[in-house]
Design a protein around this motif. Structure first.
Motif, PDB file in Angstrom:
ATOM      1  N   ASP A  87       0.831  -1.200   0.000  1.00 52.24           N
ATOM      2  CA  ASP A  87       0.000   0.000   0.000  1.00 52.24           C
ATOM      3  C   ASP A  87       0.869   1.255   0.000  1.00 52.24           C
ATOM      4  O   ASP A  87       1.895   1.329   0.689  1.00 52.24           O
ATOM      5  CB  ASP A  87      -0.892  -0.013   1.241  1.00 52.24           C
ATOM      6  CG  ASP A  87      -1.797   1.198   1.306  1.00 52.24           C
ATOM      7  OD1 ASP A  87      -2.766   1.241   0.549  1.00 52.24           O
ATOM      8  OD2 ASP A  87      -1.490   2.114   2.111  1.00 52.24           O
ATOM      9  N   GLY A  90       0.346   4.120   1.277  1.00 46.48           N
ATOM     10  CA  GLY A  90       0.417   4.718   2.612  1.00 46.48           C
ATOM     11  C   GLY A  90       1.454   4.032   3.484  1.00 46.48           C
ATOM     12  O   GLY A  90       2.162   4.692   4.261  1.00 46.48           O
ATOM     13  N   TRP A 122       4.893   5.222   2.375  1.00 52.28           N
ATOM     14  CA  TRP A 122       5.159   6.588   2.813  1.00 52.28           C
ATOM     15  C   TRP A 122       5.413   6.634   4.311  1.00 52.28           C
ATOM     16  O   TRP A 122       6.305   7.362   4.779  1.00 52.28           O
ATOM     17  CB  TRP A 122       3.997   7.489   2.443  1.00 52.28           C
ATOM     18  CG  TRP A 122       4.242   8.941   2.728  1.00 52.28           C
ATOM     19  CD1 TRP A 122       3.513   9.752   3.547  1.00 52.28           C
ATOM     20  CD2 TRP A 122       5.298   9.749   2.196  1.00 52.28           C
ATOM     21  NE1 TRP A 122       4.047  11.017   3.555  1.00 52.28           N
ATOM     22  CE2 TRP A 122       5.154  11.045   2.730  1.00 52.28           C
ATOM     23  CE3 TRP A 122       6.346   9.496   1.317  1.00 52.28           C
ATOM     24  CZ2 TRP A 122       6.017  12.091   2.427  1.00 52.28           C
ATOM     25  CZ3 TRP A 122       7.217  10.538   1.008  1.00 52.28           C
ATOM     26  CH2 TRP A 122       7.040  11.814   1.556  1.00 52.28           C
ATOM     27  N   GLU A 123       4.691   5.852   5.085  1.00 50.23           N
ATOM     28  CA  GLU A 123       4.900   5.812   6.529  1.00 50.23           C
ATOM     29  C   GLU A 123       6.282   5.229   6.849  1.00 50.23           C
ATOM     30  O   GLU A 123       6.960   5.679   7.775  1.00 50.23           O
ATOM     31  CB  GLU A 123       3.807   4.984   7.202  1.00 50.23           C
ATOM     32  CG  GLU A 123       3.887   4.959   8.722  1.00 50.23           C
ATOM     33  CD  GLU A 123       3.842   6.352   9.357  1.00 50.23           C
ATOM     34  OE1 GLU A 123       4.483   6.549  10.409  1.00 50.23           O
ATOM     35  OE2 GLU A 123       3.174   7.250   8.794  1.00 50.23           O
ATOM     36  N   ARG A 171       0.831  16.727  -3.075  1.00 43.98           N
ATOM     37  CA  ARG A 171       0.013  15.688  -2.450  1.00 43.98           C
ATOM     38  C   ARG A 171      -1.251  15.441  -3.264  1.00 43.98           C
ATOM     39  O   ARG A 171      -1.848  16.365  -3.825  1.00 43.98           O
ATOM     40  CB  ARG A 171      -0.382  16.095  -1.023  1.00 43.98           C
ATOM     41  CG  ARG A 171       0.795  16.364  -0.085  1.00 43.98           C
ATOM     42  CD  ARG A 171       1.578  15.068   0.218  1.00 43.98           C
ATOM     43  NE  ARG A 171       2.422  15.191   1.387  1.00 43.98           N
ATOM     44  CZ  ARG A 171       3.723  15.400   1.377  1.00 43.98           C
ATOM     45  NH1 ARG A 171       4.339  15.543   0.200  1.00 43.98           N
ATOM     46  NH2 ARG A 171       4.426  15.479   2.484  1.00 43.98           N
ATOM     47  N   GLY A 172      -1.657  14.177  -3.265  1.00 45.67           N
ATOM     48  CA  GLY A 172      -2.909  13.811  -3.909  1.00 45.67           C
ATOM     49  C   GLY A 172      -4.076  13.984  -2.960  1.00 45.67           C
ATOM     50  O   GLY A 172      -3.931  14.492  -1.833  1.00 45.67           O
ATOM     51  N   PRO A 173      -5.265  13.532  -3.378  1.00 43.99           N
ATOM     52  CA  PRO A 173      -6.463  13.682  -2.537  1.00 43.99           C
ATOM     53  C   PRO A 173      -6.341  12.998  -1.183  1.00 43.99           C
ATOM     54  O   PRO A 173      -6.959  13.429  -0.201  1.00 43.99           O
ATOM     55  CB  PRO A 173      -7.568  13.033  -3.384  1.00 43.99           C
ATOM     56  CG  PRO A 173      -7.056  13.082  -4.794  1.00 43.99           C
ATOM     57  CD  PRO A 173      -5.571  12.950  -4.696  1.00 43.99           C
ATOM     58  N   ASP A 174      -5.533  11.946  -1.113  1.00 46.79           N
ATOM     59  CA  ASP A 174      -5.380  11.219   0.149  1.00 46.79           C
ATOM     60  C   ASP A 174      -4.237  11.751   1.000  1.00 46.79           C
ATOM     61  O   ASP A 174      -3.861  11.162   2.018  1.00 46.79           O
ATOM     62  CB  ASP A 174      -5.166   9.736  -0.123  1.00 46.79           C
ATOM     63  CG  ASP A 174      -4.008   9.475  -1.087  1.00 46.79           C
ATOM     64  OD1 ASP A 174      -3.352  10.451  -1.505  1.00 46.79           O
ATOM     65  OD2 ASP A 174      -3.759   8.296  -1.413  1.00 46.79           O
ATOM     66  N   GLY A 175      -3.646  12.884   0.566  1.00 47.07           N
ATOM     67  CA  GLY A 175      -2.563  13.482   1.335  1.00 47.07           C
ATOM     68  C   GLY A 175      -1.202  12.851   1.098  1.00 47.07           C
ATOM     69  O   GLY A 175      -0.250  13.175   1.818  1.00 47.07           O
ATOM     70  N   LEU A 176      -1.114  11.986   0.100  1.00 47.14           N
ATOM     71  CA  LEU A 176       0.149  11.300  -0.181  1.00 47.14           C
ATOM     72  C   LEU A 176       0.793  11.844  -1.460  1.00 47.14           C
ATOM     73  O   LEU A 176       0.084  12.188  -2.405  1.00 47.14           O
ATOM     74  CB  LEU A 176      -0.093   9.795  -0.343  1.00 47.14           C
ATOM     75  CG  LEU A 176      -0.671   9.053   0.862  1.00 47.14           C
ATOM     76  CD1 LEU A 176      -0.958   7.597   0.492  1.00 47.14           C
ATOM     77  CD2 LEU A 176       0.289   9.125   2.049  1.00 47.14           C
ATOM     78  N   ASP A 193       1.835  10.869  -4.437  1.00 46.85           N
ATOM     79  CA  ASP A 193       1.696   9.625  -5.193  1.00 46.85           C
ATOM     80  C   ASP A 193       2.833   9.392  -6.176  1.00 46.85           C
ATOM     81  O   ASP A 193       3.337   8.274  -6.307  1.00 46.85           O
ATOM     82  CB  ASP A 193       0.356   9.616  -5.935  1.00 46.85           C
ATOM     83  CG  ASP A 193      -0.827   9.677  -4.980  1.00 46.85           C
ATOM     84  OD1 ASP A 193      -0.757   8.967  -3.953  1.00 46.85           O
ATOM     85  OD2 ASP A 193      -1.783  10.421  -5.242  1.00 46.85           O
TER      86      ASP A 193
END
Length: 855
Positions: A441, A443, A446-447, A662-667, A669
């Motif tokens: 994933d 996310g 990124w984490e 950042r994209g819509p999910d704050g990442l 991408d």
């Protein structure tokens, strides 16, 4: 008071804990997480205080704690499992053994010589990339089951520890290393006395050395130590420090490494029953004297020098790591001559024969200098650079050794370096790698990157605090360090040795613009820098001082830091924590440059000049290429200004926006996708496993075949043949060349019939190969992308002794196309047609030599 003598009191482990000693002495713990976790559980605080060194850990554990562990069933179960796993690792069948079942030509053993080895911070015997590469080579060979024996020197002061003075000048410190406190075992004779190797020195003196053994997984590493009581003070200091001392000191180190190293290998094999090496690999020229020792061994068996030379060359591999002549060790010929021959070392060898192997007797060479790389190339039947670009640079640099051949035909190939993933990949990345990275994933990726960045921030603050205290700062004035770096800011890493060509301070060319990047209100950049200058390199020290003074500026010191004492322990935190790895050498002076590979294995993106490995494997998916300004009309200052501006532009317009968008999910991408592709597509290319497999298949196996084919009898025949060919070659000539078609044009798909008349003098067709060489031609009629086509003899010699060779020449490409003809020596035992450096080509009056125009 100062102690007059120092010694080490070893702990007595309770019987149930005996396996801890075995685990501590095998350096596999340094890349095996479960074994490190086991040692950490012995005493977590002491583990950290010991520098994560099991030998030091066990030397400091209280007896009460050892007694407690000897009764801890859970710990004993883990200990037993770790010991069993290690024994299976060192004895079980691995890749090499599986290959050997079908390939009898694989060598029974390979001796790998290097002046430095970077295995672990607990064994500080390295200065930089050469040593780290050598360590990764041994570790990957162990993982693959390749039967290597490592050979090096044990330096009592290592390289040096680095700190900064209050005015930011590099300070060197040389702590004494006690071998008894290191993960080493003294090699002993059957009667228990220490094994000794000895070299004869002028004036009847001797240089003696003990042999210490480090066990690197399956691979023994033998380290020679001249600090023994039998030596005089001067000889005891030969192995005092890595790359220290003057010319004679370095010469003695390299004689001990090469000559003493072969003797240490012979001693080790005699005492342990290990198979004798069939292949000797010289990692850079420092160990080149190993070939002389092996020649000397054979001359003792009634072989002449030329015969012994051929036998030794067959099984020798030479790797060059430098793209510039200044990086090669060169000694005055009189100094070398004084240390060899009667009354010194290798008395059965003629000093003149020794000197001829290393003298720069080619255009551009210096007649009075003995060149270690030149000797390495003359003593090795196979040679390589350490990246594709470096191979090409090496062929250009050493082309003078093969006169008459174009640089692209010089017999130096390349094996691109790799890095040992278990050593350099963060545990968190390893855990993620156990899953299918393509499906991880975004996310989670990124984490992971933020976690690693946060760990680096903590490490930087700790090291920076210690550095400022060493520089004389008071605790009360260091509160600002708590705000240095930010785990959410784009982090760039730059760490390496500090010679001028690596351009530590290129980032400072426009300080105002750099400040704008560091302090950008929306897309800031933070930079972590580390590196050591050679102790004798004041120019490198000034570069460090210049950079540190900039990082001391209160306006930016929270965004850019210099960390002193760069080494393996720091690097293992630095590579994973950086989002971008920066490399800006002068192209093409970076032979390979493996630091960016280590960053890539952790998901870091590379921002680099197209040099070394990055020139070979760069793709926009993996990072960015810094444009170079290497035109002939660009002076050094102008070039640096242009390339620094290109660096700033990339950071400002491409790197930072991609990190922060950042994209819509704050990442971010697109950034995450680059990380994913770096891990999945670039990662497998940069592995040391791949590198060692290439060495085995492309260099070690052919060298072993040649070694077996060239016994003393065959070597004598080859030496005699070479002498006969060299003597006859002045009378070898191409007399006339003609083709069945004339004119300047020909049709695609047609075939030319070539007919060549040659003089072979006293040679026969069995001694030579006559070739047509074809390819595209440039405006000066130079053939590029040359392809050789063998021609066949037709009939016997005519009344004047000339022979005719014929063959077809296919016209398989359009455009400017040309051919020429040449004669090369040919023998089934030659490693390469260019080996003798002899070639006969047409004179301009001979006939058609180039210039067909295809359409």
């Amino acid at each position: 008071m100062k102690a007059i003598r120092r010694f080490t009191v070893r702990p007595v482990l309770p019987d149930p804990l005996g396996d801890l000693a075995e685990l501590a002495r095998n350096l596999r713990w340094s890349w095996h997480p479960r074994t490190r976790d086991l040692f950490r559980s012995v005493d977590p605080g002491l583990w950290e205080a010991s520098g994560c060194d099991p030998v030091r850990l066990l030397g400091g554990v209280p007896a009460a704690r050892l007694a407690e562990l000897s009764r801890d069933e859970a710990f004993l179960r883990r200990l037993g499992e770790a010991a069993d796993e290690l024994r299976e690792y060192v004895t079980g069948e691995r890749w090499y053994q599986q290959q050997a079942q079908g390939y009898a030509h694989l060598p029974r053993a390979v001796a790998y010589f290097s002046p430095e080895f970077g295995i672990t911070a607990a064994l500080p015997q390295y200065s930089g990339g050469l040593g780290i590469l050598a360590g990764d080579h041994l570790k990957a060979a162990s993982d693959l089951g390749a039967p290597l024996i490592g050979v090096g020197l044990l330096y009592r002061h290592g390289y040096f520890r680095q700190s900064l003075s209050c005015d930011a000048w590099q300070q060197e410190h040389y702590p004494v290393l006690d071998p008894n406190e290191l993960p080493l075992t003294l090699l002993r004779e059957a009667d228990g006395t220490p094994a000794l190797v000895a070299l004869a020195l002028p004036g009847g003196r001797a240089l003696r050395a003990h042999v210490w053994q480090a066990q690197v997984g399956r691979v023994p590493l033998l380290l020679l130590d001249s600090d023994v009581e039998e030596n005089d003070r001067g000889e005891r200091d030969v192995t005092d420090r890595l790359y220290g001392g003057g010319s004679e000191h370095r010469l003695l180190q390299e004689m001990l490494l090469g000559i003493g190293g072969v003797r240490a290998v012979r001693t080790y094999c005699r005492l342990t029953g290990h198979p004798e090496p069939e292949v000797f690999h010289t990692n850079e020229g420092h160990a080149g004297f190993l070939g002389l020792e092996r020649i000397h061994e054979l001359t003792g068996a009634d072989a002449g020098f030329d015969t012994a030379l051929e036998a030794v060359r067959a099984g020798t591999v030479f790797t060059t790591h430098t793209p510039v002549p200044a990086g090669i060790d060169r000694f005055d010929r009189e100094l070398v001559a004084r240390h060899f021959g009667p009354g010194a070392e290798l008395p059965r060898l003629d000093v003149g024969d020794i000197l001829r192997l290393g003298m720069e007797t080619y255009p551009g060479g210096e007649a009075n200098l003995f060149n270690m790389a030149v000797m390495g190339l003359r003593l090795g039947s196979r040679a390589n650079g350490v990246s594709t670009l470096h191979g090409a640079v090496s062929r250009e640099m050493f082309a003078g050794l093969w006169p008459g051949f174009d640089p692209e035909e010089v017999p130096i190939t390349s094996v691109t370096n790799g890095v040992h993933a278990p050593t350099w990949v963060a545990p968190e990345v390893q855990a993620l790698g156990a899953r299918d990275l393509a499906g991880v994933d975004a996310g989670d990726l990124w984490e992971l990157r933020r976690t690693l960045r946060g760990q680096l921030v903590d490490e930087v603050r700790r090291r920076l605090y210690a550095s400022w205290r060493q520089r004389g700062a008071a605790t009360a004035e260091l509160g600002w360090i708590d705000d240095v770096l930010d785990p959410d800011v784009l982090t760039v890493g730059f760490a390496r040795r500090v010679p001028s060509y690596k351009r530590l301070t290129l980032m400072l060319r426009d300080r105002d613009r750099l400040m704008e990047l560091l302090l950008h209100p929306e897309r800031p950049v933070q930079i972590v820098v580390a590196g050591k200058a050679h102790p004798a390199d004041d120019g490198g020290k000034r570069l460090i001082q210049e950079l540190v003074r900039f990082t001391d500026d209160p306006r930016v010191r929270h965004r850019i830091v210099f960390l002193p004492d760069y080494g393996m322990a720091m690097a293992q935190k630095l590579y994973p924590g950086c989002d971008v790895w920066l490399n800006n050498p002068l192209r093409p002076l970076e032979a390979c440059g493996t630091s960016g590979m280590k960053a890539a294995l952790n998901g870091g993106l590379n921002l680099s000049v197209l040099d070394g490995w990055w020139d070979e494997w760069f793709e926009p998916d993996f990072g960015w290429a810094i444009p170079t300004a290497d035109g002939a009309a660009t002076d050094d200052d102008r070039r640096d200004d242009l390339e620094a501006a290109a660096l700033y532009d990339l950071l400002e317009r491409r790197v930072a926006p991609r990190f922060y968008d950042r994209g819509p999910d704050g990442l971010p991408d697109r950034w995450i996708e680059m990380v994913r592709r770096t891990l999945t597509r670039l990662g497998p290319k940069v592995l040391a496993d791949r590198m060692v497999r290439e060495y085995v298949e492309e260099l070690y196996a052919p060298a072993a075949r040649a070694h077996r084919a060239l016994d003393v009898t065959a070597a004598g025949e080859l030496a005699a043949w070479k002498a006969r060919v060299r003597a006859a070659w002045p009378r070898v000539a191409v007399d006339h060349v003609e083709a069945s078609a004339t004119g300047t044009t020909a049709e695609l798909g047609a075939t030319l019939a070539l007919r060549v008349r040659v003089h072979l003098g006293e040679l026969t067709p069995d001694d030579v190969e006559v070739q047509a060489v074809t390819g595209r031609v440039d405006p000066e009629d130079h053939i590029t992308g040359a392809t050789p086509v063998p021609l066949k003899p037709v009939g016997g010699p005519d009344q004047e002794g000339r022979r005719v060779y014929e063959g077809p020449l296919a016209l398989d490409r359009t455009g400017s196309f040309g051919y020429t003809v040449r004669i090369l020596p040919a023998h089934r035992l030659l490693a390469d047609g260019a080996e003798l450096g002899l070639v006969a080509v047409p004179s301009e009056a001979t006939g058609e030599a180039a210039g067909l125009l295809m359409r």
